[in-house]
Scaffold this motif. Structure first.
Motif, mmCIF file in Angstrom:
data_model
loop_
_atom_site.group_PDB
_atom_site.id
_atom_site.type_symbol
_atom_site.label_atom_id
_atom_site.label_comp_id
_atom_site.label_asym_id
_atom_site.label_seq_id
_atom_site.Cartn_x
_atom_site.Cartn_y
_atom_site.Cartn_z
ATOM 1 N N GLN A 120 0.822 -1.209 0.000
ATOM 2 C CA GLN A 120 0.000 0.000 0.000
ATOM 3 C C GLN A 120 0.855 1.257 0.000
ATOM 4 O O GLN A 120 0.515 2.257 -0.638
ATOM 5 C CB GLN A 120 -0.951 -0.018 1.199
ATOM 6 C CG GLN A 120 -2.039 -1.061 1.087
ATOM 7 C CD GLN A 120 -2.902 -1.158 2.326
ATOM 8 O OE1 GLN A 120 -2.451 -0.838 3.438
ATOM 9 N NE2 GLN A 120 -4.133 -1.616 2.166
ATOM 10 N N HIS A 121 1.976 1.207 0.712
ATOM 11 C CA HIS A 121 2.889 2.350 0.726
ATOM 12 C C HIS A 121 3.457 2.585 -0.664
ATOM 13 O O HIS A 121 3.526 3.732 -1.146
ATOM 14 C CB HIS A 121 4.010 2.104 1.731
ATOM 15 C CG HIS A 121 4.914 3.276 1.941
ATOM 16 N ND1 HIS A 121 6.088 3.441 1.233
ATOM 17 C CD2 HIS A 121 4.829 4.348 2.762
ATOM 18 C CE1 HIS A 121 6.684 4.551 1.620
ATOM 19 N NE2 HIS A 121 5.941 5.130 2.537
ATOM 20 N N ALA B 123 3.157 5.494 -6.132
ATOM 21 C CA ALA B 123 2.979 5.396 -7.578
ATOM 22 C C ALA B 123 1.825 6.262 -8.057
ATOM 23 O O ALA B 123 1.887 6.844 -9.145
ATOM 24 C CB ALA B 123 2.746 3.938 -7.970
ATOM 25 N N HIS B 124 0.776 6.356 -7.259
ATOM 26 C CA HIS B 124 -0.397 7.122 -7.647
ATOM 27 C C HIS B 124 -0.122 8.623 -7.727
ATOM 28 O O HIS B 124 -0.933 9.370 -8.278
ATOM 29 C CB HIS B 124 -1.545 6.848 -6.681
ATOM 30 C CG HIS B 124 -2.168 5.506 -6.886
ATOM 31 N ND1 HIS B 124 -2.961 4.881 -5.938
ATOM 32 C CD2 HIS B 124 -2.108 4.647 -7.931
ATOM 33 C CE1 HIS B 124 -3.357 3.711 -6.404
ATOM 34 N NE2 HIS B 124 -2.855 3.546 -7.605
ATOM 35 N N GLU B 125 1.010 9.041 -7.195
ATOM 36 C CA GLU B 125 1.371 10.456 -7.253
ATOM 37 C C GLU B 125 1.968 10.840 -8.604
ATOM 38 O O GLU B 125 2.183 12.023 -8.873
ATOM 39 C CB GLU B 125 2.375 10.783 -6.140
ATOM 40 C CG GLU B 125 1.836 10.571 -4.731
ATOM 41 C CD GLU B 125 2.926 10.711 -3.670
ATOM 42 O OE1 GLU B 125 4.096 10.955 -4.071
ATOM 43 O OE2 GLU B 125 2.616 10.578 -2.481
ATOM 44 N N CYS B 126 2.250 9.852 -9.458
ATOM 45 C CA CYS B 126 2.937 10.097 -10.726
ATOM 46 C C CYS B 126 2.006 9.845 -11.908
ATOM 47 O O CYS B 126 0.981 9.178 -11.771
ATOM 48 C CB CYS B 126 4.171 9.206 -10.827
ATOM 49 S SG CYS B 126 5.345 9.465 -9.475
ATOM 50 N N SER B 127 2.407 10.357 -13.067
ATOM 51 C CA SER B 127 1.531 10.262 -14.237
ATOM 52 C C SER B 127 2.014 9.255 -15.272
ATOM 53 O O SER B 127 1.259 8.365 -15.675
ATOM 54 C CB SER B 127 1.380 11.641 -14.886
ATOM 55 O OG SER B 127 2.656 12.189 -15.185
ATOM 56 N N ARG C 85 5.666 6.153 -12.594
ATOM 57 C CA ARG C 85 4.897 5.353 -11.638
ATOM 58 C C ARG C 85 5.703 4.154 -11.171
ATOM 59 O O ARG C 85 5.699 3.806 -9.981
ATOM 60 C CB ARG C 85 3.572 4.899 -12.261
ATOM 61 C CG ARG C 85 2.518 5.984 -12.305
ATOM 62 C CD ARG C 85 1.135 5.407 -12.536
ATOM 63 N NE ARG C 85 1.026 4.779 -13.845
ATOM 64 C CZ ARG C 85 0.669 5.421 -14.947
ATOM 65 N NH1 ARG C 85 0.406 6.722 -14.910
ATOM 66 N NH2 ARG C 85 0.572 4.778 -16.090
ATOM 67 N N LEU C 86 6.390 3.501 -12.118
ATOM 68 C CA LEU C 86 7.211 2.342 -11.760
ATOM 69 C C LEU C 86 8.320 2.743 -10.799
ATOM 70 O O LEU C 86 8.562 2.056 -9.795
ATOM 71 C CB LEU C 86 7.801 1.706 -13.015
ATOM 72 C CG LEU C 86 8.775 0.550 -12.786
ATOM 73 C CD1 LEU C 86 8.088 -0.602 -12.042
ATOM 74 C CD2 LEU C 86 9.361 0.056 -14.109
ATOM 75 N N GLY C 87 9.002 3.856 -11.098
ATOM 76 C CA GLY C 87 10.080 4.309 -10.225
ATOM 77 C C GLY C 87 9.585 4.633 -8.833
ATOM 78 O O GLY C 87 10.212 4.267 -7.833
ATOM 79 N N ALA C 88 8.441 5.314 -8.756
ATOM 80 C CA ALA C 88 7.888 5.674 -7.449
ATOM 81 C C ALA C 88 7.429 4.427 -6.694
ATOM 82 O O ALA C 88 7.561 4.351 -5.466
ATOM 83 C CB ALA C 88 6.720 6.642 -7.626
ATOM 84 N N TYR C 89 6.890 3.469 -7.423
ATOM 85 C CA TYR C 89 6.425 2.211 -6.818
ATOM 86 C C TYR C 89 7.590 1.452 -6.190
ATOM 87 O O TYR C 89 7.518 1.019 -5.028
ATOM 88 C CB TYR C 89 5.762 1.373 -7.906
ATOM 89 C CG TYR C 89 5.138 0.075 -7.451
ATOM 90 C CD1 TYR C 89 3.996 0.063 -6.643
ATOM 91 C CD2 TYR C 89 5.653 -1.146 -7.874
ATOM 92 C CE1 TYR C 89 3.397 -1.130 -6.261
ATOM 93 C CE2 TYR C 89 5.064 -2.340 -7.497
ATOM 94 C CZ TYR C 89 3.935 -2.334 -6.692
ATOM 95 O OH TYR C 89 3.346 -3.521 -6.319
ATOM 96 N N LEU C 90 8.670 1.300 -6.936
ATOM 97 C CA LEU C 90 9.852 0.610 -6.421
ATOM 98 C C LEU C 90 10.480 1.378 -5.262
ATOM 99 O O LEU C 90 10.871 0.795 -4.251
ATOM 100 C CB LEU C 90 10.873 0.422 -7.545
ATOM 101 C CG LEU C 90 10.492 -0.575 -8.647
ATOM 102 C CD1 LEU C 90 11.396 -0.407 -9.859
ATOM 103 C CD2 LEU C 90 10.553 -2.007 -8.111
ATOM 104 N N ASP C 91 10.570 2.696 -5.412
ATOM 105 C CA ASP C 91 11.140 3.532 -4.357
ATOM 106 C C ASP C 91 10.314 3.436 -3.084
ATOM 107 O O ASP C 91 10.855 3.313 -1.975
ATOM 108 C CB ASP C 91 11.209 4.981 -4.826
ATOM 109 C CG ASP C 91 11.924 5.875 -3.830
ATOM 110 O OD1 ASP C 91 11.264 6.370 -2.893
ATOM 111 O OD2 ASP C 91 13.138 6.089 -3.994
ATOM 112 N N GLY C 92 8.991 3.488 -3.230
ATOM 113 C CA GLY C 92 8.122 3.406 -2.060
ATOM 114 C C GLY C 92 8.227 2.073 -1.356
ATOM 115 O O GLY C 92 8.206 2.002 -0.120
ATOM 116 N N TYR C 93 8.357 1.001 -2.141
ATOM 117 C CA TYR C 93 8.486 -0.337 -1.555
ATOM 118 C C TYR C 93 9.786 -0.457 -0.761
ATOM 119 O O TYR C 93 9.789 -0.916 0.378
ATOM 120 C CB TYR C 93 8.447 -1.376 -2.667
ATOM 121 C CG TYR C 93 8.372 -2.813 -2.172
ATOM 122 C CD1 TYR C 93 7.181 -3.333 -1.673
ATOM 123 C CD2 TYR C 93 9.481 -3.647 -2.216
ATOM 124 C CE1 TYR C 93 7.108 -4.642 -1.225
ATOM 125 C CE2 TYR C 93 9.412 -4.954 -1.778
ATOM 126 C CZ TYR C 93 8.223 -5.452 -1.289
ATOM 127 O OH TYR C 93 8.154 -6.756 -0.835
#
Length: 200
Positions: free
Chosen positions: A50-51, A56-60, A65-73
């Motif tokens: 969820q984090h 990822a939802h903050e990006c377009s 989105r992929l970068g933010a998803y991996l970074d957040g994880y």
């Protein structure tokens, strides 16, 4: 109990005593130690997922989105290092990992992997229908995240390292690998997104 001896040190009776309930009350919710650990894993893996998804939802764009998803994880586990050990370091030493059966349970990050494969497909232009190659790449990138986390969390020699810089570089390389399909030129091909990340 986990800190003292890992999975093998966990006892349902000891745990019941620690939290002040009769052992049978605990068994009513969790029939075995395996069921208890799996419940904890599901909760912690869901929190990490969820984090990552919120980031990822903050990006377009798909690469962003992929970068933010991996970074957040990665950041979730860096911020909750004890959770990382509870999920990824438990192993019953009496069980041969090659033999299926009733040994130690295994964490299943299926939500993270499914979404990761979808995001890789979006970056590669294959859509959300992840084929074998995309799934393999998702699994390879997941292994990279585990290698990074184990290294920076467990190795004293990396305690003084630039963890944020290392994480940033790893995420950039993984996004580039997803865009190029993980081929031999993935490491040398720099995407506009990764170049933008370098400039942050």
């Amino acid at each position: 109990m986990f800190d003292e001896g890992g999975y093998e040190a966990i006892s349902m009776r000891k745990l019941a005593s620690e939290i002040g309930v009769p052992p049978m009350s605990l068994y009513r919710y969790f029939p075995s130690k395996k069921h208890l650990i799996q419940h904890i894993w599901v909760e912690l893996l869901l929190r990490a997922y969820q984090h990552a998804l919120a980031r990822a939802h903050e990006c377009s764009s798909p690469p962003e989105r992929l970068g933010a998803y991996l970074d957040g994880y990665l950041q979730y586990w860096l911020d909750n290092r004890h959770h990382y050990w509870v999920v990824f370091s438990i192993r019953d030493g009496s069980v041969d990992p090659a033999e299926p059966g009733d040994g130690a349970p295994c964490p299943n990050p299926y939500r993270f992997l499914e979404t990761l494969a979808e995001m890789i497909g979006a970056c590669a232009g294959t859509g959300t229908d992840a084929g074998t190659e995309v799934r393999h790449l998702a699994e390879a990138l997941f292994c990279k995240t585990l290698g990074f986390l184990t290294g920076v969390i467990s190795m004293a020699s990396l305690m003084s390292a630039d963890i944020e810089g290392l994480k940033h570089r790893l995420v950039r390389e993984m996004v580039d690998q997803a865009i190029t399909g993980g081929g031999p030129d993935a490491a040398s091909a720099a995407s506009p997104v990764s170049e933008a990340m370098d400039g942050r």
